[in-house]
Design a protein around this motif. Structure first.
Motif, PDB file in Angstrom:
ATOM      1  N   UNK A 136      22.161  27.587  48.764  1.00  0.00           N
ATOM      2  CA  UNK A 136      22.699  26.390  49.419  1.00  0.00           C
ATOM      3  C   UNK A 136      24.191  26.243  49.131  1.00  0.00           C
ATOM      4  N   UNK A 137      24.580  26.406  47.876  1.00  0.00           N
ATOM      5  CA  UNK A 137      25.997  26.288  47.495  1.00  0.00           C
ATOM      6  C   UNK A 137      26.827  27.359  48.206  1.00  0.00           C
ATOM      7  N   UNK A 138      26.322  28.591  48.247  1.00  0.00           N
ATOM      8  CA  UNK A 138      27.052  29.659  48.939  1.00  0.00           C
ATOM      9  C   UNK A 138      27.223  29.347  50.418  1.00  0.00           C
ATOM     10  N   UNK A 139      26.174  28.826  51.049  1.00  0.00           N
ATOM     11  CA  UNK A 139      26.272  28.473  52.472  1.00  0.00           C
ATOM     12  C   UNK A 139      27.276  27.341  52.686  1.00  0.00           C
ATOM     13  N   UNK A 140      27.303  26.375  51.775  1.00  0.00           N
ATOM     14  CA  UNK A 140      28.266  25.275  51.892  1.00  0.00           C
ATOM     15  C   UNK A 140      29.694  25.793  51.755  1.00  0.00           C
ATOM     16  N   UNK A 141      29.924  26.662  50.793  1.00  0.00           N
ATOM     17  CA  UNK A 141      31.254  27.250  50.610  1.00  0.00           C
ATOM     18  C   UNK A 141      31.622  28.095  51.821  1.00  0.00           C
ATOM     19  N   UNK A 142      30.651  28.808  52.357  1.00  0.00           N
ATOM     20  CA  UNK A 142      30.848  29.607  53.567  1.00  0.00           C
ATOM     21  C   UNK A 142      31.375  28.709  54.690  1.00  0.00           C
ATOM     22  N   UNK A 143      30.738  27.576  54.909  1.00  0.00           N
ATOM     23  CA  UNK A 143      31.165  26.654  55.969  1.00  0.00           C
ATOM     24  C   UNK A 143      32.558  26.100  55.691  1.00  0.00           C
ATOM     25  N   UNK A 144      32.817  25.720  54.460  1.00  0.00           N
ATOM     26  CA  UNK A 144      34.133  25.174  54.095  1.00  0.00           C
ATOM     27  C   UNK A 144      35.220  26.213  54.318  1.00  0.00           C
ATOM     28  N   UNK A 199      35.352  28.537  56.450  1.00  0.00           N
ATOM     29  CA  UNK A 199      35.618  28.697  57.882  1.00  0.00           C
ATOM     30  C   UNK A 199      36.540  27.605  58.404  1.00  0.00           C
ATOM     31  N   UNK A 200      36.405  26.397  57.867  1.00  0.00           N
ATOM     32  CA  UNK A 200      37.101  25.246  58.430  1.00  0.00           C
ATOM     33  C   UNK A 200      38.387  24.844  57.720  1.00  0.00           C
ATOM     34  N   UNK A 201      38.582  25.273  56.482  1.00  0.00           N
ATOM     35  CA  UNK A 201      39.700  24.767  55.686  1.00  0.00           C
ATOM     36  C   UNK A 201      41.065  25.102  56.299  1.00  0.00           C
ATOM     37  N   UNK A 202      41.157  26.188  57.022  1.00  0.00           N
ATOM     38  CA  UNK A 202      42.441  26.576  57.607  1.00  0.00           C
ATOM     39  C   UNK A 202      42.926  25.548  58.631  1.00  0.00           C
ATOM     40  N   UNK A 203      42.000  24.802  59.226  1.00  0.00           N
ATOM     41  CA  UNK A 203      42.374  23.807  60.234  1.00  0.00           C
ATOM     42  C   UNK A 203      43.316  22.756  59.634  1.00  0.00           C
ATOM     43  N   UNK A 204      43.134  22.439  58.367  1.00  0.00           N
ATOM     44  CA  UNK A 204      44.004  21.455  57.710  1.00  0.00           C
ATOM     45  C   UNK A 204      45.443  21.945  57.607  1.00  0.00           C
ATOM     46  N   UNK A 205      45.646  23.242  57.680  1.00  0.00           N
ATOM     47  CA  UNK A 205      46.995  23.801  57.564  1.00  0.00           C
ATOM     48  C   UNK A 205      47.659  24.023  58.922  1.00  0.00           C
ATOM     49  N   UNK A 206      46.976  23.755  60.015  1.00  0.00           N
ATOM     50  CA  UNK A 206      47.522  24.030  61.345  1.00  0.00           C
ATOM     51  C   UNK A 206      48.906  23.418  61.587  1.00  0.00           C
ATOM     52  N   UNK A 207      49.133  22.141  61.272  1.00  0.00           N
ATOM     53  CA  UNK A 207      50.471  21.588  61.536  1.00  0.00           C
ATOM     54  C   UNK A 207      51.571  22.348  60.771  1.00  0.00           C
ATOM     55  N   UNK A 208      51.280  22.749  59.553  1.00  0.00           N
ATOM     56  CA  UNK A 208      52.262  23.480  58.751  1.00  0.00           C
ATOM     57  C   UNK A 208      52.479  24.891  59.285  1.00  0.00           C
ATOM     58  N   UNK A 209      51.378  25.561  59.657  1.00  0.00           N
ATOM     59  CA  UNK A 209      51.499  26.913  60.210  1.00  0.00           C
ATOM     60  C   UNK A 209      52.234  26.901  61.546  1.00  0.00           C
ATOM     61  N   UNK A 210      51.967  25.891  62.351  1.00  0.00           N
ATOM     62  CA  UNK A 210      52.616  25.781  63.657  1.00  0.00           C
ATOM     63  C   UNK A 210      54.124  25.606  63.484  1.00  0.00           C
ATOM     64  N   UNK A 211      54.516  24.793  62.526  1.00  0.00           N
ATOM     65  CA  UNK A 211      55.934  24.547  62.266  1.00  0.00           C
ATOM     66  C   UNK A 211      56.593  25.742  61.583  1.00  0.00           C
ATOM     67  N   UNK A 212      55.972  26.239  60.526  1.00  0.00           N
ATOM     68  CA  UNK A 212      56.568  27.309  59.715  1.00  0.00           C
ATOM     69  C   UNK A 212      56.653  28.647  60.457  1.00  0.00           C
ATOM     70  N   UNK A 213      55.569  29.032  61.114  1.00  0.00           N
ATOM     71  CA  UNK A 213      55.534  30.343  61.763  1.00  0.00           C
ATOM     72  C   UNK A 213      55.676  30.262  63.281  1.00  0.00           C
ATOM     73  N   UNK A 214      55.771  29.058  63.835  1.00  0.00           N
ATOM     74  CA  UNK A 214      55.929  28.893  65.277  1.00  0.00           C
ATOM     75  C   UNK A 214      54.721  29.380  66.061  1.00  0.00           C
ATOM     76  N   UNK A 215      53.528  29.098  65.572  1.00  0.00           N
ATOM     77  CA  UNK A 215      52.308  29.599  66.214  1.00  0.00           C
ATOM     78  C   UNK A 215      51.900  28.727  67.394  1.00  0.00           C
TER      79      UNK A 215
END
Length: 153
Positions: A35-43, A45-61
């Motif tokens: 269960x813990x591994x599956x929860x970490x697996x899901x997290x 997958x999604x954690x990069x979304x929190x960095x989207x504004x920074x990645x868009x600005x920094x790397x011009x994505x």
């Protein structure tokens, strides 16, 4: 369920000869770890979304490139799950989970050190490859340690 003193060490699954192979405590521990591994697996997958504004600005994505960073994990899992599941059944489920967990952990670490989009995309694909073996192997392992009457239909 009746909880008696010492019930945690009562055999939960009996092998073909009728001797105990798994205790309730062991089965529950396997379930909790899966269960813990599956929860970490899901997290992961999604954690990069929190960095989207920074990645868009920094790397011009573009939005397409950002979306690909999420999708590449699903594509890697889809392509790798079946062959990795077959290998895990032929080899060892526990070892497969350990190897896949180490693979996706190292790939996640590589994501943190990525210097450009190509490196991050490649590391995210490797995260998906590592996660591809976790679900099938963990599911099979959980069903192995619980008796048929304790599993869903």
């Amino acid at each position: 369920m009746l909880n008696l003193p010492g019930a945690e060490n009562v055999p939960y699954v009996l092998d073909a000869s009728g001797s105990a192979s798994v205790t309730k405590r062991h089965a529950r521990t396997v379930f909790a770890m899966a269960f813990v591994l599956m929860a970490i697996d899901f997290i992961d997958r999604q954690v990069v979304v929190a960095t989207f504004p920074y990645l868009k600005t920094e790397w011009g994505l573009s939005d397409t490139e950002l979306g690909a960073l999420v999708s590449v994990i699903s594509v890697s899992v889809a392509l790798g799950a079946f062959p990795i599941a077959l290998a895990a059944d032929c080899w060892s489920r526990v070892k497969a989970i350990a190897v896949m967990g180490a693979t996706w952990s190292l790939a996640t670490l590589a994501c943190g050190f990525a210097q450009n989009y190509a490196q991050l995309f490649t590391a995210r694909a490797a995260v998906g490859a590592g996660e591809a073996g976790d679900g099938p192997a963990a599911g099979a392992l959980v069903s192995q340690v619980f008796p048929a009457g304790r599993r869903g239909p």
